[in-house]
Design a protein around this motif. Sequence first.
Motif, PDB file in Angstrom:
ATOM      1  N   UNK A  94       1.013  -1.002   0.005  1.00 12.94           N
ATOM      2  CA  UNK A  94      -0.022  -0.058  -0.045  1.00 12.94           C
ATOM      3  C   UNK A  94       0.896   1.262   0.078  1.00 12.94           C
ATOM      4  N   UNK A  95       1.198   1.882  -1.191  1.00 19.62           N
ATOM      5  CA  UNK A  95       2.168   3.078  -1.291  1.00 19.62           C
ATOM      6  C   UNK A  95       1.515   4.104  -1.889  1.00 19.62           C
ATOM      7  N   UNK A  96       1.863   5.121  -1.297  1.00 17.90           N
ATOM      8  CA  UNK A  96       1.427   6.635  -2.017  1.00 17.90           C
ATOM      9  C   UNK A  96       2.689   7.449  -1.807  1.00 17.90           C
ATOM     10  N   UNK A  97       2.852   8.022  -2.959  1.00 21.85           N
ATOM     11  CA  UNK A  97       4.267   8.868  -3.083  1.00 21.85           C
ATOM     12  C   UNK A  97       3.893   9.919  -1.921  1.00 21.85           C
ATOM     13  N   UNK A  98       4.833  10.508  -1.230  1.00 18.37           N
ATOM     14  CA  UNK A  98       4.886  11.428  -0.421  1.00 18.37           C
ATOM     15  C   UNK A  98       4.282  12.926  -0.677  1.00 18.37           C
ATOM     16  N   UNK A  99       4.511  13.213  -2.001  1.00 25.12           N
ATOM     17  CA  UNK A  99       3.987  14.507  -2.315  1.00 25.12           C
ATOM     18  C   UNK A  99       2.218  14.425  -2.428  1.00 25.12           C
ATOM     19  N   UNK A 100       1.884  13.357  -2.307  1.00 26.16           N
ATOM     20  CA  UNK A 100       0.448  12.943  -2.302  1.00 26.16           C
ATOM     21  C   UNK A 100      -0.258  12.560  -1.212  1.00 26.16           C
ATOM     22  N   UNK A 101       0.467  12.352  -0.036  1.00 26.09           N
ATOM     23  CA  UNK A 101       0.073  12.117   1.232  1.00 26.09           C
ATOM     24  C   UNK A 101      -0.874  13.424   1.750  1.00 26.09           C
ATOM     25  N   UNK A 102      -1.942  13.029   2.259  1.00 23.40           N
ATOM     26  CA  UNK A 102      -2.827  14.197   2.695  1.00 23.40           C
ATOM     27  C   UNK A 102      -3.884  14.594   1.780  1.00 23.40           C
ATOM     28  N   UNK A 103      -3.888  13.874   0.703  1.00 23.93           N
ATOM     29  CA  UNK A 103      -5.023  14.300  -0.627  1.00 23.93           C
ATOM     30  C   UNK A 103      -5.917  13.258  -0.901  1.00 23.93           C
ATOM     31  N   UNK A 104      -6.131  12.181   0.288  1.00 16.43           N
ATOM     32  CA  UNK A 104      -7.098  11.626   0.021  1.00 16.43           C
ATOM     33  C   UNK A 104      -6.978  10.273  -0.736  1.00 16.43           C
ATOM     34  N   UNK A 105      -5.698  10.193  -1.182  1.00 17.86           N
ATOM     35  CA  UNK A 105      -5.424   9.172  -2.142  1.00 17.86           C
ATOM     36  C   UNK A 105      -5.642   7.383  -1.323  1.00 17.86           C
ATOM     37  N   UNK A 106      -4.799   7.595  -0.016  1.00 17.76           N
ATOM     38  CA  UNK A 106      -4.772   6.301   0.746  1.00 17.76           C
ATOM     39  C   UNK A 106      -6.153   5.907   1.197  1.00 17.76           C
ATOM     40  N   UNK A 107      -6.932   7.059   1.526  1.00 18.07           N
ATOM     41  CA  UNK A 107      -8.428   6.751   1.844  1.00 18.07           C
ATOM     42  C   UNK A 107      -9.331   6.063   0.765  1.00 18.07           C
ATOM     43  N   UNK A 108      -9.047   6.556  -0.535  1.00 18.18           N
ATOM     44  CA  UNK A 108      -9.785   6.004  -1.598  1.00 18.18           C
ATOM     45  C   UNK A 108      -9.147   4.663  -1.988  1.00 18.18           C
ATOM     46  N   UNK A 109      -8.004   4.332  -1.882  1.00 18.10           N
ATOM     47  CA  UNK A 109      -7.341   3.202  -2.349  1.00 18.10           C
ATOM     48  C   UNK A 109      -7.697   2.120  -1.025  1.00 18.10           C
ATOM     49  N   UNK A 110      -7.926   2.422   0.305  1.00 16.39           N
ATOM     50  CA  UNK A 110      -8.338   1.628   1.382  1.00 16.39           C
ATOM     51  C   UNK A 110      -9.886   1.215   1.097  1.00 16.39           C
ATOM     52  N   UNK A 111     -10.584   2.221   0.572  1.00 18.70           N
ATOM     53  CA  UNK A 111     -12.170   1.836   0.566  1.00 18.70           C
ATOM     54  C   UNK A 111     -12.049   0.771  -0.631  1.00 18.70           C
ATOM     55  N   UNK A 112     -11.386   1.066  -1.744  1.00 19.46           N
ATOM     56  CA  UNK A 112     -11.365   0.001  -2.708  1.00 19.46           C
ATOM     57  C   UNK A 112     -10.847  -1.165  -2.071  1.00 19.46           C
ATOM     58  N   UNK A 113      -9.924  -1.395  -1.437  1.00 23.29           N
ATOM     59  CA  UNK A 113      -9.262  -2.579  -1.068  1.00 23.29           C
ATOM     60  C   UNK A 113     -10.204  -3.348   0.114  1.00 23.29           C
ATOM     61  N   UNK A 114     -11.057  -2.446   0.829  1.00 24.69           N
ATOM     62  CA  UNK A 114     -11.936  -3.267   1.819  1.00 24.69           C
ATOM     63  C   UNK A 114     -13.288  -3.841   0.992  1.00 24.69           C
ATOM     64  N   UNK A 115     -13.529  -2.794  -0.057  1.00 27.47           N
ATOM     65  CA  UNK A 115     -14.831  -3.418  -0.766  1.00 27.47           C
ATOM     66  C   UNK A 115     -14.418  -4.463  -1.769  1.00 27.47           C
ATOM     67  N   UNK A 116     -13.139  -4.561  -2.173  1.00 33.01           N
ATOM     68  CA  UNK A 116     -12.787  -5.750  -3.095  1.00 33.01           C
ATOM     69  C   UNK A 116     -12.709  -7.104  -2.149  1.00 33.01           C
ATOM     70  N   UNK A 117     -12.151  -6.771  -0.902  1.00 31.30           N
ATOM     71  CA  UNK A 117     -11.946  -7.835  -0.167  1.00 31.30           C
ATOM     72  C   UNK A 117     -13.532  -8.496   0.176  1.00 31.30           C
TER      73      UNK A 117
END
Length: 169
Positions: A94-117
Amino acid sequence: MISYRDARTIDGPALAAMARQSFVETFGTLYSASDLSAFLDEAFGPNGLPSQLSDPDFTIRVALAGEEIIGYVKMGPVTFPGEWRPDAIELYQFYVLADWHGQGVAQTLMAWALNFSREHGAREVILSVYVDNHRAHRFYEKYGFEDIGRIAFRVGATVDDDNLMRLVL
């Protein structure tokens, strides 16, 4: 604008480059140059992450800013040692480039991961995270992941401790 889609085989080189960059941003100061190089080559070289794009056991979701991959999450069967429920799934990377931290990318990817699961019948998600990666621990704990043990994680010749974490869905 950030968009999301499943990774494609053609994404291999760009995805590997992004993963290398993210790993170095987060952990690059912890390892010798030789250990870091060995790990990056194994994990993100042609026989690592890019080869998994065509493996049906893995699903990788990418976040893009324009055409640039800025984050991703990889899901697949649990490979940690031990006995695991047959309906468990592993969140591998689960990787997000540092410049994109705090932009909601991680939250969107986690929502996808949990829905996928859930959509694939998983009743629990298992992951490992470096014991001193406090930012990641806080992030996973917000979603309800709990520590369930420790596992060794090798970076070249260096062996680190990772926490195993589990989320019951």
